[in-house]
Design a protein around this motif. Structure first.
Motif, mmCIF file in Angstrom:
data_model
loop_
_atom_site.group_PDB
_atom_site.id
_atom_site.type_symbol
_atom_site.label_atom_id
_atom_site.label_comp_id
_atom_site.label_asym_id
_atom_site.label_seq_id
_atom_site.Cartn_x
_atom_site.Cartn_y
_atom_site.Cartn_z
ATOM 1 N N ASN A 72 -31.196 32.476 31.791
ATOM 2 C CA ASN A 72 -32.243 33.062 32.640
ATOM 3 C C ASN A 72 -33.446 33.580 31.857
ATOM 4 N N VAL A 73 -33.754 32.940 30.742
ATOM 5 C CA VAL A 73 -34.916 33.388 29.961
ATOM 6 C C VAL A 73 -36.077 32.401 30.106
ATOM 7 N N THR A 289 -32.737 46.224 43.014
ATOM 8 C CA THR A 289 -31.448 46.405 42.337
ATOM 9 C C THR A 289 -31.347 45.472 41.131
ATOM 10 N N ALA A 290 -30.267 44.688 41.057
ATOM 11 C CA ALA A 290 -30.064 43.874 39.857
ATOM 12 C C ALA A 290 -30.745 42.508 39.973
ATOM 13 N N TRP A 291 -30.738 41.790 38.849
ATOM 14 C CA TRP A 291 -31.518 40.549 38.716
ATOM 15 C C TRP A 291 -31.219 39.517 39.802
ATOM 16 N N ASN A 310 -34.772 38.268 30.019
ATOM 17 C CA ASN A 310 -33.934 37.807 31.110
ATOM 18 C C ASN A 310 -33.828 38.961 32.116
ATOM 19 N N CYS A 311 -33.698 38.666 33.406
ATOM 20 C CA CYS A 311 -33.228 37.408 33.955
ATOM 21 C C CYS A 311 -34.186 36.936 35.047
ATOM 22 N N ILE A 312 -34.893 35.835 34.816
ATOM 23 C CA ILE A 312 -35.780 35.307 35.866
ATOM 24 C C ILE A 312 -35.040 34.222 36.640
ATOM 25 N N GLY A 330 -40.112 32.190 30.444
ATOM 26 C CA GLY A 330 -40.994 31.148 30.952
ATOM 27 C C GLY A 330 -40.465 30.521 32.222
ATOM 28 N N TRP A 331 -41.380 30.156 33.106
ATOM 29 C CA TRP A 331 -41.050 29.356 34.286
ATOM 30 C C TRP A 331 -42.223 28.397 34.492
#
Ligand code: FSO
Ligand code: SF4
Length: 542
Positions: A72-73, A289-291, A310-312, A330-331
């Motif tokens: 998830n980076v 809340t969380a990712w 992280n986390c995307i 990156g995305w």
């Protein structure tokens, strides 16, 4: 593709067509190729160190490049060709220095002589040949230990990258990363050698977390207990997610006096406890809340979002134009900020509506890192001696999407009233706003910080062990951990290196631990999978 580095891996075995996380086969191949190239760079770096040659550019590159391959980076295929080419350039430059100093000149076929293909398609093709399962001659248990070490090294690199950003580093950390990656080429290493390397990874991770702790506390002061609102203030807003405190600080500086409130998301929550950050009046509260809940929570946020680590997850259309990445993240198609120039984020915040009214909400307490907890150690020790506190539970680690993670909220709810729960990392969002009360003024739920602050929890445990004159395993302390990605692997290796026994781990065991290796760990450390909260509590409390 084949990837099994995180807990949500397909069918608990491995992602082979596309990542459950959203990573496609092209990105997977490019990340595999980057790791392969880094193994070659590491071989030369090890030879360099033998001759006293240490290259700072190589060190910095190594950790940042490793960080981009974490779960998830970075999902942006376009960012990897440059990294792969740069890796080979640095390797060749270092080879020259090593050769001039009388070191090795020939490296034979393999990652140290690998030449990148010209375009991205060629690189992808090369990447498909150097994946995690490409060496079919490897003994499965050696492979398992290699991968435990590789994923642990990714975690170490992420923490080293954060520490370096704050000016704290130690060449022993870089030296180990290079040693561990280069060892993957050494066919002569057997099971015991790899157990040794995995344990050394745990040892080095303690060092790197110590550096990060020093970076955070010398730059921003020791965290202090702080009440964080979960509501919102009328006005323009920016949401910051991930773990990087320096990014947050720069953003706070650049937004000062602009009528914008800054909110944290996910693992950024504990940032509110640092004096050097909470001093900013417009650093308001926490949102969401969380990712794994971001795609539900981000659409309703009325301002831009900055992802620092992280986390995307795949951004929804509704916020694709208002989400930004920085650092290793990156995305594809998402604006990436370089060099702390948050102008575009600020511009976006001014264009977007912000909150049109104050939003009432609950609040949570953060800031119970080592300094705050150890500051009241005499009270805690007294309470234990007087029988008022029966046991401590460290319920810590990552959150994730799987239903089995309800275990952790149920566990915390069922912990008896005379016990204290310490928590850290994003797994806490399962229970962070529960009102657990206190025992003689000591809160029953203590948020130690991010996963980056695991060092604080280790220090707290060691100080308690000292005070009670017992070993950590003899303390009235049980660890119930949740893992998701590679930083958690590094922390787990640290706990094993410290000889911590009886860890309960969930929601499932890592796919990259072979049955024989798991059996070894179970026998040596009595590490075990979680079962049900009732059953585990019964077993722990006897
Ligand atoms: Fe959670 Fe994500 Fe901190 Fe991890 S945010 S899952 S171990 O990256 O980093 O705890
Ligand atoms: Fe699958 Fe996890 Fe790898 Fe993503 S990071 S491809 S979900 S194992």
């Amino acid at each position: 593709m084949f990837c099994y580095q995180c807990e949500q891996t397909a069918n608990g075995k491995g992602c082979t067509k596309a990542g459950v996380c959203g990573k496609d086969a092209n990105v997977a191949a490019l990340q595999d190729l980057l790791i392969y190239a880094l193994r070659g760079l590491s071989e030369v770096a090890v030879e360099g160190r033998r001759l006293g040659i240490v290259d700072d550019g190589v060190n910095a590159f190594t950790i940042r490049a490793l960080f981009t391959t974490g779960t998830n980076v970075n999902f942006d295929a376009g960012r990897f060709p440059e990294l792969i080419n740069r890796c080979v350039e640095l390797r060749e430059r270092l080879k020259e220095k090593v050769k001039a100093a009388g070191g090795k000149a020939e490296y034979g076929d393999g990652p140290a002589t690998y030449q990148p293909a010209k375009g991205i398609d060629g690189l992808i093709e090369q990447g498909t040949k150097v994946g995690l399962l490409s060496d079919t001659s490897l003994n499965p248990d050696v492979r398992s230990l290699q991968h435990i070490t590789l994923f642990g090294i990714k975690g170490v690199a992420a923490y080293a990258d954060h520490a370096r950003t704050l000016g704290h580093e130690d060449d022993n950390v870089y030296a180990f990363i290079h040693e561990g990656l280069a060892a993957m080429q050494d066919k002569g290493l057997g099971l015991n050698d790899w157990i040794g390397l995995a344990m050394k990874c745990g040892e080095i991770n303690i060092r790197v977390m110590e550096l990060l702790d020093a970076g955070n506390t010398t730059t921003y002061g020791h965290s202090v207990p702080t009440k964080v609102p979960l509501g919102a203030k009328k006005g323009k807003a920016i949401l910051v997610s991930g773990h990087d405190l320096k990014d947050l600080e720069e953003l706070l500086k650049q937004t000062e006096g602009k009528g914008i409130y800054v909110y944290t998301h996910g693992e950024m929550l504990p940032a509110h406890g640092y004096p050097g950050l909470k001093k900013y009046k417009h650093f308001y509260g926490h949102y969401g809340t969380a990712w794994q809940n971001q795609t539900k929570e981000f659409p309703a946020f009325p301002g831009p979002i900055l992802m620092t680590t992280n986390c995307i997850q795949r951004p929804r259309e509704s916020y694709r134009n208002s989400i930004f990445t920085t650092g290793p993240v990156g995305w594809p198609g998402v604006t990436h900020i370089e060099g702390y120039d948050f102008g575009p984020v600020i511009q976006k915040a001014l264009e977007m509506p912000g909150f049109d009214r104050d939003v009432e909400g609950k609040s949570v307490m953060v800031g119970f890192a080592r300094n705050a907890v150890l500051g009241v150690a005499p009270t805690i020790i007294e309470a234990v001696k007087a029988g008022k506190v029966r046991r401590f539970f460290l319920v810590a680690g990552c959150d994730g999407a799987k239903p089995g993670r309800n275990y952790y909220s149920e566990f915390v709810e069922k912990v008896p009233k005379d016990c204290i729960v310490l928590t850290l990392a994003c797994g806490k969002f399962r229970f962070f706003d529960k009102e657990l009360g206190d025992i003689g003024g000591i809160p029953r739920l203590l948020d130690v910080g991010q996963c980056n602050d695991a060092y604080s929890a280790v220090k707290i445990a060691m100080a308690l062990a000292d005070a009670f004159k017992v070993g950590v395993n003899d303390l009235p302390l049980s660890m119930v951990l949740s893992w998701y990605e590679q930083k958690a692997v590094a922390i787990l290796l640290s706990l094993l290196y410290l000889g911590v026994r009886d860890i309960r781990l969930g929601p499932s065991m890592p796919a990259f631990i072979s049955p024989a290796v798991l059996d070894y760990l179970a026998k040596k450390f009595n590490i075990m999978p979680i079962t049900t909260p009732d059953q585990d509590l019964k077993a722990i409390l006897g």
